[in-house]
Design a protein around this motif. Structure first.
Motif, PDB file in Angstrom:
ATOM      1  N   GLY A  89       0.725  -1.308   0.045  1.00  8.93           N
ATOM      2  CA  GLY A  89      -0.114  -0.050  -0.025  1.00  8.93           C
ATOM      3  C   GLY A  89       0.872   1.050   0.056  1.00  8.93           C
ATOM      4  N   LEU A  90       0.108   2.298   0.030  1.00  5.88           N
ATOM      5  CA  LEU A  90       0.653   3.735  -0.222  1.00  5.88           C
ATOM      6  C   LEU A  90       1.978   4.107   1.031  1.00  5.88           C
ATOM      7  N   ASN A  91       1.370   4.006   2.176  1.00  9.05           N
ATOM      8  CA  ASN A  91       2.326   4.395   3.273  1.00  9.05           C
ATOM      9  C   ASN A  91       3.575   3.276   3.296  1.00  9.05           C
ATOM     10  N   ALA A  92       3.474   2.074   2.745  1.00  8.16           N
ATOM     11  CA  ALA A  92       4.496   1.320   2.864  1.00  8.16           C
ATOM     12  C   ALA A  92       5.435   1.584   1.593  1.00  8.16           C
ATOM     13  N   ALA A  93       5.003   1.938   0.751  1.00 10.04           N
ATOM     14  CA  ALA A  93       5.698   2.631  -0.676  1.00 10.04           C
ATOM     15  C   ALA A  93       6.525   3.731  -0.206  1.00 10.04           C
ATOM     16  N   LEU A  94       5.675   4.605   0.500  1.00  9.11           N
ATOM     17  CA  LEU A  94       6.431   5.887   0.878  1.00  9.11           C
ATOM     18  C   LEU A  94       7.763   5.715   1.761  1.00  9.11           C
ATOM     19  N   ARG A  95       7.608   4.569   2.812  1.00  6.79           N
ATOM     20  CA  ARG A  95       8.635   4.439   3.792  1.00  6.79           C
ATOM     21  C   ARG A  95       9.775   3.734   2.824  1.00  6.79           C
ATOM     22  N   ARG A  96       9.276   3.245   1.970  1.00  9.66           N
ATOM     23  CA  ARG A  96      10.323   2.360   1.048  1.00  9.66           C
ATOM     24  C   ARG A  96      11.325   3.461   0.461  1.00  9.66           C
ATOM     25  N   GLY A  97      10.414   4.467  -0.168  1.00 13.25           N
ATOM     26  CA  GLY A  97      11.178   5.670  -0.746  1.00 13.25           C
ATOM     27  C   GLY A  97      12.055   6.190   0.216  1.00 13.25           C
ATOM     28  N   ALA A  98      11.619   6.705   1.319  1.00 12.48           N
ATOM     29  CA  ALA A  98      12.410   7.348   2.381  1.00 12.48           C
ATOM     30  C   ALA A  98      13.436   6.597   2.785  1.00 12.48           C
ATOM     31  N   LEU A 157       3.926  16.208   2.701  1.00 21.05           N
ATOM     32  CA  LEU A 157       4.196  16.040   4.180  1.00 21.05           C
ATOM     33  C   LEU A 157       5.565  16.172   4.240  1.00 21.05           C
ATOM     34  N   VAL A 158       6.329  17.013   4.889  1.00 15.23           N
ATOM     35  CA  VAL A 158       7.706  17.384   5.207  1.00 15.23           C
ATOM     36  C   VAL A 158       8.054  16.822   6.731  1.00 15.23           C
ATOM     37  N   ALA A 159       9.299  16.184   6.673  1.00 18.78           N
ATOM     38  CA  ALA A 159       9.888  15.870   7.630  1.00 18.78           C
ATOM     39  C   ALA A 159      11.053  16.898   7.906  1.00 18.78           C
ATOM     40  N   ALA A 160      11.402  17.289   9.061  1.00 19.11           N
ATOM     41  CA  ALA A 160      12.736  18.201   9.570  1.00 19.11           C
ATOM     42  C   ALA A 160      13.762  17.192   9.226  1.00 19.11           C
ATOM     43  N   PRO A 161      15.130  17.867   9.136  1.00 20.05           N
ATOM     44  CA  PRO A 161      16.123  17.087   8.896  1.00 20.05           C
ATOM     45  C   PRO A 161      16.669  16.225  10.473  1.00 20.05           C
ATOM     46  N   GLY A 162      16.951  14.783  10.050  1.00 23.11           N
ATOM     47  CA  GLY A 162      17.197  13.988  11.257  1.00 23.11           C
ATOM     48  C   GLY A 162      15.698  13.406  11.798  1.00 23.11           C
ATOM     49  N   HIS A 163      14.638  13.697  11.332  1.00 25.09           N
ATOM     50  CA  HIS A 163      13.312  13.421  11.761  1.00 25.09           C
ATOM     51  C   HIS A 163      12.686  12.269  10.817  1.00 25.09           C
ATOM     52  N   PRO A 164      12.122  11.495  11.251  1.00 23.73           N
ATOM     53  CA  PRO A 164      11.583  10.244  10.358  1.00 23.73           C
ATOM     54  C   PRO A 164      10.319  10.948   9.605  1.00 23.73           C
ATOM     55  N   LEU A 165       9.907  10.429   8.493  1.00 28.65           N
ATOM     56  CA  LEU A 165       8.767  10.474   7.806  1.00 28.65           C
ATOM     57  C   LEU A 165       7.627   9.782   8.339  1.00 28.65           C
ATOM     58  N   ARG A 166       6.721  10.238   8.800  1.00 24.40           N
ATOM     59  CA  ARG A 166       5.683   9.241   9.608  1.00 24.40           C
ATOM     60  C   ARG A 166       4.375   9.407   8.595  1.00 24.40           C
ATOM     61  N   PRO A 167       4.354   8.658   7.512  1.00 24.74           N
ATOM     62  CA  PRO A 167       3.187   8.891   6.586  1.00 24.74           C
ATOM     63  C   PRO A 167       1.825   8.254   6.936  1.00 24.74           C
ATOM     64  N   ARG A 168       0.831   9.144   7.109  1.00 25.03           N
ATOM     65  CA  ARG A 168      -0.270   8.481   7.525  1.00 25.03           C
ATOM     66  C   ARG A 168      -1.400   8.950   6.544  1.00 25.03           C
ATOM     67  N   PHE A 169      -0.921   8.507   5.429  1.00 27.51           N
ATOM     68  CA  PHE A 169      -2.126   8.794   4.125  1.00 27.51           C
ATOM     69  C   PHE A 169      -3.069   7.809   4.120  1.00 27.51           C
ATOM     70  N   GLY A 170      -4.344   8.295   3.319  1.00 30.25           N
ATOM     71  CA  GLY A 170      -5.432   7.659   3.511  1.00 30.25           C
ATOM     72  C   GLY A 170      -6.662   8.399   3.676  1.00 30.25           C
TER      73      GLY A 170
END
Ligand SMILES: Nc1nc2c(ncn2[C@@H]2O[C@H](COP(=O)(O)OP(=O)(O)OP(=O)(O)O)[C@@H](O)[C@H]2O)c(=O)[nH]1
Ligand SMILES: C=C(OP(=O)(O)O)C(=O)O
Length: 235
Positions: A89-98, A157-170
Protein backbone atom coordinates in the motif's frame (compact mmCIF):
# COMPACT_ATOMS: atom_id res chain seq x y z
CA UNK A 1 17.18 23.10 7.35
CA UNK A 2 19.13 22.53 4.15
CA UNK A 3 17.95 24.55 1.22
CA UNK A 4 17.17 21.38 -0.70
CA UNK A 5 14.46 18.92 0.24
CA UNK A 6 14.46 15.37 -1.07
CA UNK A 7 11.07 14.32 -2.39
CA UNK A 8 9.37 10.94 -2.49
CA UNK A 9 6.53 10.74 -5.00
CA UNK A 10 4.28 7.66 -5.07
CA UNK A 11 2.86 6.54 -8.41
CA UNK A 12 0.43 3.66 -8.22
CA UNK A 13 0.28 0.93 -10.84
CA UNK A 14 -1.55 2.69 -13.65
CA UNK A 15 -4.11 -0.02 -14.39
CA UNK A 16 -5.32 0.15 -10.76
CA UNK A 17 -4.93 3.89 -10.22
CA UNK A 18 -7.48 6.66 -9.99
CA UNK A 19 -10.59 4.49 -9.91
CA UNK A 20 -12.70 7.47 -8.84
CA UNK A 21 -11.93 9.04 -12.21
CA UNK A 22 -13.76 6.28 -14.10
CA UNK A 23 -16.71 8.59 -14.89
CA UNK A 24 -14.30 10.94 -16.68
CA UNK A 25 -13.65 8.27 -19.31
CA UNK A 26 -17.12 6.74 -19.46
CA UNK A 27 -18.30 8.98 -22.29
CA UNK A 28 -15.18 8.77 -24.43
CA UNK A 29 -15.72 7.21 -27.88
CA UNK A 30 -14.50 3.67 -28.60
CA UNK A 31 -14.74 0.32 -26.88
CA UNK A 32 -13.99 -0.70 -23.27
CA UNK A 33 -10.33 -1.41 -24.05
CA UNK A 34 -9.91 2.07 -25.52
CA UNK A 35 -11.51 3.63 -22.47
CA UNK A 36 -9.34 1.58 -20.11
CA UNK A 37 -6.30 2.79 -21.96
CA UNK A 38 -7.54 6.38 -21.70
CA UNK A 39 -8.04 5.88 -17.96
CA UNK A 40 -4.43 4.71 -17.54
CA UNK A 41 -3.28 7.60 -19.74
CA UNK A 42 -5.12 10.04 -17.48
CA UNK A 43 -3.45 8.67 -14.32
CA UNK A 44 -0.12 8.90 -16.14
CA UNK A 45 -0.77 12.47 -17.33
CA UNK A 46 -1.50 13.60 -13.75
CA UNK A 47 1.72 12.02 -12.52
CA UNK A 48 3.83 13.40 -15.37
CA UNK A 49 2.62 16.94 -14.80
CA UNK A 50 3.22 16.64 -11.07
CA UNK A 51 6.74 15.31 -11.58
CA UNK A 52 7.53 17.96 -14.15
CA UNK A 53 6.62 20.76 -11.72
CA UNK A 54 8.33 19.07 -8.77
CA UNK A 55 11.55 18.69 -10.72
CA UNK A 56 11.44 22.36 -11.73
CA UNK A 57 11.13 23.62 -8.14
CA UNK A 58 14.36 25.20 -6.89
CA UNK A 59 14.13 23.58 -3.46
CA UNK A 60 13.75 20.06 -4.82
CA UNK A 61 16.84 17.98 -4.17
CA UNK A 62 16.65 14.33 -5.06
CA UNK A 63 13.37 13.17 -6.50
CA UNK A 64 12.46 9.55 -5.93
CA UNK A 65 9.43 7.96 -7.55
CA UNK A 66 8.12 4.80 -5.89
CA UNK A 67 6.24 2.75 -8.42
CA UNK A 68 5.83 -0.57 -10.16
CA UNK A 69 5.88 1.19 -13.53
CA UNK A 70 9.05 1.24 -15.66
CA UNK A 71 10.95 4.55 -15.40
CA UNK A 72 10.62 5.27 -19.10
CA UNK A 73 6.85 5.08 -18.78
CA UNK A 74 6.94 8.19 -16.56
CA UNK A 75 8.97 9.99 -19.21
CA UNK A 76 8.69 13.69 -18.82
CA UNK A 77 10.85 16.25 -17.13
CA UNK A 78 13.43 13.94 -15.46
CA UNK A 79 15.85 13.09 -14.15
CA UNK A 80 14.57 11.33 -11.12
CA UNK A 81 15.26 8.02 -9.47
CA UNK A 82 12.78 5.20 -9.29
CA UNK A 83 12.38 2.76 -6.44
CA UNK A 84 10.34 -0.37 -6.92
CA UNK A 85 7.05 -0.53 -5.07
CA UNK A 86 6.98 -4.04 -3.61
CA UNK A 87 3.42 -3.82 -2.25
CA UNK A 88 1.83 -3.14 1.08
CA UNK A 89 0.00 0.00 0.00
CA UNK A 90 0.75 3.69 -0.15
CA UNK A 91 2.35 4.26 3.26
CA UNK A 92 4.59 1.22 2.83
CA UNK A 93 5.66 2.52 -0.58
CA UNK A 94 6.50 5.90 0.95
CA UNK A 95 8.56 4.35 3.73
CA UNK A 96 10.44 2.41 1.07
CA UNK A 97 11.23 5.61 -0.80
CA UNK A 98 12.39 7.34 2.39
CA UNK A 99 14.55 4.32 3.33
CA UNK A 100 16.14 4.44 -0.10
CA UNK A 101 17.03 8.12 0.38
CA UNK A 102 18.43 7.50 3.84
CA UNK A 103 20.52 4.51 2.74
CA UNK A 104 21.92 6.36 -0.25
CA UNK A 105 23.24 9.42 1.48
CA UNK A 106 20.43 11.87 2.16
CA UNK A 107 20.41 11.46 5.93
CA UNK A 108 21.00 15.17 6.62
CA UNK A 109 18.30 16.52 4.30
CA UNK A 110 14.68 17.24 5.00
CA UNK A 111 12.44 14.66 3.33
CA UNK A 112 9.01 15.22 1.88
CA UNK A 113 6.25 13.21 0.30
CA UNK A 114 4.45 14.81 -2.60
CA UNK A 115 1.34 13.17 -4.01
CA UNK A 116 1.39 12.48 -7.76
CA UNK A 117 -2.07 13.74 -8.62
CA UNK A 118 -1.39 17.49 -8.64
CA UNK A 119 -1.46 18.43 -12.34
CA UNK A 120 -1.80 22.17 -11.69
CA UNK A 121 1.14 22.27 -9.28
CA UNK A 122 3.46 25.21 -9.91
CA UNK A 123 7.15 25.00 -8.96
CA UNK A 124 6.98 28.31 -7.07
CA UNK A 125 4.14 27.03 -4.90
CA UNK A 126 6.16 24.01 -3.91
CA UNK A 127 9.19 26.22 -3.19
CA UNK A 128 7.05 28.51 -1.04
CA UNK A 129 5.49 25.64 0.90
CA UNK A 130 8.94 24.12 1.54
CA UNK A 131 10.16 27.53 2.75
CA UNK A 132 7.16 27.71 5.12
CA UNK A 133 8.06 24.25 6.42
CA UNK A 134 11.67 25.36 6.99
CA UNK A 135 10.43 28.33 8.99
CA UNK A 136 8.31 26.06 11.19
CA UNK A 137 11.25 23.68 11.66
CA UNK A 138 13.36 26.65 12.80
CA UNK A 139 10.70 27.20 15.50
CA UNK A 140 10.97 23.59 16.66
CA UNK A 141 8.42 21.67 14.58
CA UNK A 142 9.61 18.29 13.35
CA UNK A 143 7.10 17.74 10.57
CA UNK A 144 4.63 19.77 8.56
CA UNK A 145 1.94 19.13 5.96
CA UNK A 146 -0.24 20.80 3.36
CA UNK A 147 -3.88 19.74 3.33
CA UNK A 148 -5.72 19.24 0.04
CA UNK A 149 -8.35 21.70 -1.20
CA UNK A 150 -11.08 19.81 0.64
CA UNK A 151 -9.10 20.05 3.89
CA UNK A 152 -9.32 16.31 4.58
CA UNK A 153 -6.44 14.82 2.59
CA UNK A 154 -2.73 15.62 2.44
CA UNK A 155 -0.77 16.63 -0.63
CA UNK A 156 2.64 17.34 0.94
CA UNK A 157 4.22 15.98 4.12
CA UNK A 158 7.67 17.27 5.13
CA UNK A 159 9.94 15.90 7.86
CA UNK A 160 12.65 18.10 9.36
CA UNK A 161 16.28 17.01 8.91
CA UNK A 162 17.10 14.13 11.24
CA UNK A 163 13.43 13.28 11.80
CA UNK A 164 11.61 10.34 10.24
CA UNK A 165 8.74 10.65 7.83
CA UNK A 166 5.66 9.26 9.52
CA UNK A 167 3.25 8.91 6.61
CA UNK A 168 -0.40 8.46 7.53
CA UNK A 169 -1.90 8.83 4.08
CA UNK A 170 -5.37 7.56 3.34
CA UNK A 171 -8.88 8.81 4.14
CA UNK A 172 -8.74 11.64 6.70
CA UNK A 173 -4.97 11.94 6.45
CA UNK A 174 -4.89 15.68 7.23
CA UNK A 175 -6.35 15.00 10.68
CA UNK A 176 -4.08 11.95 11.07
CA UNK A 177 -0.98 13.99 10.25
CA UNK A 178 -2.06 16.75 12.63
CA UNK A 179 -2.66 14.14 15.35
CA UNK A 180 0.85 12.79 14.76
CA UNK A 181 2.26 16.24 15.63
CA UNK A 182 2.77 17.62 12.13
CA UNK A 183 1.90 21.30 11.75
CA UNK A 184 -0.52 22.39 9.05
CA UNK A 185 1.05 24.90 6.67
CA UNK A 186 -0.95 27.98 5.72
CA UNK A 187 -0.64 29.33 2.24
CA UNK A 188 -2.66 29.96 -0.87
CA UNK A 189 -1.30 27.21 -3.04
CA UNK A 190 -4.20 26.14 -5.26
CA UNK A 191 -2.12 23.89 -7.48
CA UNK A 192 -0.36 22.25 -4.54
CA UNK A 193 -3.68 21.69 -2.81
CA UNK A 194 -5.41 20.64 -6.03
CA UNK A 195 -5.34 16.85 -5.91
CA UNK A 196 -7.44 15.15 -8.56
CA UNK A 197 -9.63 12.33 -7.29
CA UNK A 198 -12.90 12.96 -9.14
CA UNK A 199 -14.03 14.36 -12.50
CA UNK A 200 -14.95 17.59 -10.67
CA UNK A 201 -11.37 17.86 -9.36
CA UNK A 202 -10.10 17.31 -12.90
CA UNK A 203 -12.22 20.15 -14.24
CA UNK A 204 -11.05 22.35 -11.39
CA UNK A 205 -7.38 21.58 -12.08
CA UNK A 206 -7.82 22.29 -15.77
CA UNK A 207 -9.45 25.62 -14.93
CA UNK A 208 -6.55 26.47 -12.63
CA UNK A 209 -4.06 25.67 -15.39
CA UNK A 210 -2.90 22.07 -15.55
CA UNK A 211 0.41 20.95 -17.03
CA UNK A 212 0.74 19.91 -20.69
CA UNK A 213 -0.07 16.23 -20.27
CA UNK A 214 -3.33 16.78 -18.41
CA UNK A 215 -4.25 19.70 -20.65
CA UNK A 216 -3.82 17.57 -23.73
CA UNK A 217 -5.51 14.42 -22.39
CA UNK A 218 -7.07 12.31 -23.92
CA UNK A 219 -4.62 13.17 -26.69
CA UNK A 220 -0.87 12.97 -26.04
CA UNK A 221 0.95 16.31 -25.69
CA UNK A 222 3.44 17.40 -28.32
CA UNK A 223 6.99 16.07 -28.10
CA UNK A 224 8.42 19.50 -27.25
CA UNK A 225 6.25 19.66 -24.14
CA UNK A 226 7.46 16.30 -22.92
CA UNK A 227 11.08 17.04 -22.02
CA UNK A 228 13.96 14.76 -21.15
CA UNK A 229 13.59 11.06 -20.35
CA UNK A 230 13.81 9.71 -16.81
CA UNK A 231 16.88 8.04 -15.32
CA UNK A 232 16.27 4.74 -13.54
CA UNK A 233 18.02 3.69 -10.35
CA UNK A 234 18.29 0.05 -9.45
CA UNK A 235 17.08 -0.59 -5.92
N1 LIG B 1 3.51 3.59 -5.20
C1 LIG B 1 2.24 3.65 -4.79
N2 LIG B 1 1.53 4.80 -4.92
C2 LIG B 1 0.24 4.79 -4.49
C3 LIG B 1 -0.39 3.68 -3.93
N3 LIG B 1 -1.67 4.02 -3.62
C4 LIG B 1 -1.81 5.30 -3.98
N4 LIG B 1 -0.67 5.77 -4.53
C5 LIG B 1 -0.39 7.14 -5.00
O1 LIG B 1 -0.76 8.02 -3.94
C6 LIG B 1 -1.34 9.21 -4.45
C7 LIG B 1 -2.73 9.42 -3.88
O2 LIG B 1 -3.46 8.28 -4.15
P1 LIG B 1 -5.02 8.24 -4.26
O3 LIG B 1 -5.63 9.57 -4.46
O4 LIG B 1 -5.53 7.44 -3.11
O5 LIG B 1 -5.08 7.51 -5.65
P2 LIG B 1 -5.64 6.15 -6.16
O6 LIG B 1 -5.57 5.04 -5.17
O7 LIG B 1 -4.93 5.95 -7.44
O8 LIG B 1 -7.14 6.60 -6.45
P3 LIG B 1 -8.55 5.86 -6.21
O9 LIG B 1 -8.49 4.52 -6.88
O10 LIG B 1 -9.53 6.77 -6.87
O11 LIG B 1 -8.72 5.78 -4.71
C8 LIG B 1 -1.27 9.09 -5.94
O12 LIG B 1 -0.06 9.70 -6.33
C9 LIG B 1 -1.20 7.58 -6.18
O13 LIG B 1 -0.54 7.26 -7.41
C10 LIG B 1 0.38 2.47 -3.80
O14 LIG B 1 -0.07 1.43 -3.31
N5 LIG B 1 1.68 2.52 -4.25
C1 LIG C 1 -4.22 9.22 0.01
C2 LIG C 1 -4.67 10.46 0.03
O1 LIG C 1 -5.27 10.98 -1.05
P1 LIG C 1 -6.85 11.02 -1.27
O2 LIG C 1 -7.46 11.29 0.07
O3 LIG C 1 -6.97 12.12 -2.22
O4 LIG C 1 -7.17 9.67 -1.80
C3 LIG C 1 -4.48 11.37 1.20
O5 LIG C 1 -4.83 12.56 1.07
O6 LIG C 1 -3.99 10.91 2.23
Amino acid sequence: MDVLVDLVVPVKELRRAKSRLAPAVADLPGDDATREQAHRALALALARDTLRAARAAERTGRLVVVTTEPAEQLGAGGPWETVRDTGGGLNAALRRGADHLRRTGSREHAFAVLQADLPALRPDELDDALAHAAARFAEGATSAFVADHAGTGTTLLVAAPGHPLRPRFGPGSAAAHAASGAVALDGTWPGLRGDVDTPGDLARARDLGAGPHTRAWPDPPTATAVGAPARETAC
